[in-house]
Design a protein around this motif. Structure first.
Motif, PDB file in Angstrom:
ATOM      1  N   LEU A  61      38.185  32.783  32.817  1.00 17.46           N
ATOM      2  CA  LEU A  61      36.869  33.367  33.079  1.00 17.46           C
ATOM      3  C   LEU A  61      36.912  34.312  34.273  1.00 17.46           C
ATOM      4  O   LEU A  61      36.407  35.438  34.211  1.00 17.46           O
ATOM      5  CB  LEU A  61      35.847  32.257  33.313  1.00 17.46           C
ATOM      6  CG  LEU A  61      34.431  32.687  33.721  1.00 17.46           C
ATOM      7  CD1 LEU A  61      33.795  33.559  32.651  1.00 17.46           C
ATOM      8  CD2 LEU A  61      33.563  31.456  34.002  1.00 17.46           C
ATOM      9  N   ALA A  62      37.520  33.863  35.373  1.00 16.82           N
ATOM     10  CA  ALA A  62      37.585  34.694  36.576  1.00 16.82           C
ATOM     11  C   ALA A  62      38.345  35.991  36.308  1.00 16.82           C
ATOM     12  O   ALA A  62      37.907  37.079  36.711  1.00 16.82           O
ATOM     13  CB  ALA A  62      38.239  33.917  37.717  1.00 16.82           C
ATOM     14  N   LYS A  63      39.477  35.907  35.612  1.00 13.46           N
ATOM     15  CA  LYS A  63      40.279  37.101  35.342  1.00 13.46           C
ATOM     16  C   LYS A  63      39.563  38.038  34.367  1.00 13.46           C
ATOM     17  O   LYS A  63      39.575  39.261  34.546  1.00 13.46           O
ATOM     18  CB  LYS A  63      41.653  36.700  34.810  1.00 13.46           C
ATOM     19  CG  LYS A  63      42.507  35.979  35.845  1.00 13.46           C
ATOM     20  CD  LYS A  63      43.848  35.551  35.291  1.00 13.46           C
ATOM     21  CE  LYS A  63      44.788  36.723  35.109  1.00 13.46           C
ATOM     22  NZ  LYS A  63      46.147  36.292  34.721  1.00 13.46           N
ATOM     23  N   ARG A  64      38.942  37.466  33.351  1.00 13.71           N
ATOM     24  CA  ARG A  64      38.229  38.299  32.379  1.00 13.71           C
ATOM     25  C   ARG A  64      37.098  39.068  33.045  1.00 13.71           C
ATOM     26  O   ARG A  64      36.916  40.273  32.804  1.00 13.71           O
ATOM     27  CB  ARG A  64      37.682  37.429  31.244  1.00 13.71           C
ATOM     28  CG  ARG A  64      36.847  38.220  30.224  1.00 13.71           C
ATOM     29  CD  ARG A  64      36.420  37.375  29.051  1.00 13.71           C
ATOM     30  NE  ARG A  64      35.496  36.307  29.396  1.00 13.71           N
ATOM     31  CZ  ARG A  64      34.194  36.469  29.558  1.00 13.71           C
ATOM     32  NH1 ARG A  64      33.639  37.665  29.434  1.00 13.71           N
ATOM     33  NH2 ARG A  64      33.413  35.428  29.855  1.00 13.71           N
ATOM     34  N   LEU A  65      36.319  38.384  33.889  1.00 12.87           N
ATOM     35  CA  LEU A  65      35.184  39.044  34.517  1.00 12.87           C
ATOM     36  C   LEU A  65      35.614  40.067  35.566  1.00 12.87           C
ATOM     37  O   LEU A  65      34.992  41.125  35.703  1.00 12.87           O
ATOM     38  CB  LEU A  65      34.254  38.002  35.135  1.00 12.87           C
ATOM     39  CG  LEU A  65      33.514  37.113  34.133  1.00 12.87           C
ATOM     40  CD1 LEU A  65      32.622  36.115  34.866  1.00 12.87           C
ATOM     41  CD2 LEU A  65      32.689  37.943  33.154  1.00 12.87           C
ATOM     42  N   ALA A  66      36.674  39.777  36.320  1.00 14.39           N
ATOM     43  CA  ALA A  66      37.163  40.754  37.290  1.00 14.39           C
ATOM     44  C   ALA A  66      37.578  42.045  36.592  1.00 14.39           C
ATOM     45  O   ALA A  66      37.230  43.151  37.025  1.00 14.39           O
ATOM     46  CB  ALA A  66      38.333  40.173  38.085  1.00 14.39           C
ATOM     47  N   LEU A  67      38.317  41.904  35.501  1.00 17.97           N
ATOM     48  CA  LEU A  67      38.738  43.080  34.742  1.00 17.97           C
ATOM     49  C   LEU A  67      37.549  43.787  34.097  1.00 17.97           C
ATOM     50  O   LEU A  67      37.468  45.019  34.112  1.00 17.97           O
ATOM     51  CB  LEU A  67      39.739  42.670  33.662  1.00 17.97           C
ATOM     52  CG  LEU A  67      41.211  42.717  34.048  1.00 17.97           C
ATOM     53  CD1 LEU A  67      42.066  42.071  32.962  1.00 17.97           C
ATOM     54  CD2 LEU A  67      41.679  44.142  34.314  1.00 17.97           C
ATOM     55  N   GLU A 106      45.131  40.168  39.475  1.00 18.66           N
ATOM     56  CA  GLU A 106      45.822  39.024  40.074  1.00 18.66           C
ATOM     57  C   GLU A 106      44.815  37.937  40.427  1.00 18.66           C
ATOM     58  O   GLU A 106      43.620  38.204  40.594  1.00 18.66           O
ATOM     59  CB  GLU A 106      46.596  39.455  41.323  1.00 18.66           C
ATOM     60  CG  GLU A 106      47.750  40.403  41.026  1.00 18.66           C
ATOM     61  CD  GLU A 106      48.663  40.597  42.219  1.00 18.66           C
ATOM     62  OE1 GLU A 106      48.616  39.764  43.149  1.00 18.66           O
ATOM     63  OE2 GLU A 106      49.434  41.573  42.211  1.00 18.66           O
ATOM     64  N   LEU A 107      45.338  36.726  40.548  1.00 17.08           N
ATOM     65  CA  LEU A 107      44.489  35.566  40.827  1.00 17.08           C
ATOM     66  C   LEU A 107      44.930  34.903  42.115  1.00 17.08           C
ATOM     67  O   LEU A 107      46.127  34.694  42.344  1.00 17.08           O
ATOM     68  CB  LEU A 107      44.579  34.566  39.676  1.00 17.08           C
ATOM     69  CG  LEU A 107      43.651  33.351  39.781  1.00 17.08           C
ATOM     70  CD1 LEU A 107      42.248  33.725  39.329  1.00 17.08           C
ATOM     71  CD2 LEU A 107      44.192  32.199  38.949  1.00 17.08           C
ATOM     72  N   ALA A 108      43.983  34.572  42.964  1.00 20.49           N
ATOM     73  CA  ALA A 108      44.238  33.796  44.177  1.00 20.49           C
ATOM     74  C   ALA A 108      43.492  32.473  44.050  1.00 20.49           C
ATOM     75  O   ALA A 108      42.264  32.458  43.959  1.00 20.49           O
ATOM     76  CB  ALA A 108      43.772  34.558  45.414  1.00 20.49           C
TER      77      ALA A 108
END
Length: 202
Positions: free
Chosen positions: A54-60, A129-131
């Motif tokens: 979810l976090a990666k999809r929304l950031a992109l 990228e993810l932190a």
């Protein structure tokens, strides 16, 4: 003291695709000239979507949506999701939901998944990228939760925990490799990606 943006000439416009004042304040630390534009993105999780996805999809999605309007620019998008044993917890939006979130998280380890994406359509550049930040919450009483929420009103923060403010008193421990990630924009990873996109820093 005003920022001396003349130290950082960049060949392409830099845009932060966000409505978050926290992310804007973090990006200002790099002393780069940038504009801010709100991304028009539905942040509703998809059925069964994991917090990391979810976090990666929304950031992109945020970076891409703004980049469509400004294809010559380098656009930053970011999103944060509180991960409670695989269940995503977003921004509470109001007091009642914030109370419920903090009651569920007390005494537990929550992973704040913060994704950042950098997109430039004209050059074909796109990275994400993810932190991950592991946070151990104290065993909070209902009275402590109520006093915190009345004082801080963190209803626009994922998981209701505003760590850069009074929310630090909610926590027993923070484990991460980027001190800015928990606030909402992991600047170490952002710097890496901006350099790769051709934005000079320092």
């Amino acid at each position: 003291m005003p920022l001396d943006n003349t130290l950082h000439p960049i060949s392409r416009p830099l845009i932060l695709g966000s409505t978050s004042r926290y992310r804007r304040e973090l990006l200002e630390r790099l002393r780069l000239p940038f504009d801010v534009h709100a991304p028009h993105v539905d942040e509703t999780p998809e059925p069964g979507e994991a917090p990391v996805a979810l976090a990666k999809r929304l950031a992109l999605a945020k970076a891409r949506e703004v980049a469509k309007r400004f294809p010559q620019a380098v656009v930053i998008g970011s999103d944060q999701v509180a991960d409670l044993y695989g269940e995503p917890l977003g921004k509470p939006g109001d007091h009642q939901r914030a109370v419920a979130q903090l009651r569920r998280m007390r005494g537990k380890t929550v992973v704040f998944q913060t994704a950042v994406a950098v997109v430039c359509p004209s050059t074909g550049f796109e990275q994400c990228e993810l932190a991950a930040v592991r946070v151990v919450f104290s065993q909070l009483s209902d009275d402590q939760i109520e006093r915190y929420l009345q004082a801080e009103k963190p209803y626009d923060c994922a998981g209701s925990a505003k760590s850069e403010g009074l929310g630090i008193a909610l926590l027993d421990r923070i484990d991460n490799d980027d001190p800015t990630a928990l606030v909402g924009l992991p600047l170490i990873r952002t710097c890496h990606m901006l350099r790769a996109a051709g934005v000079p820093i320092l």
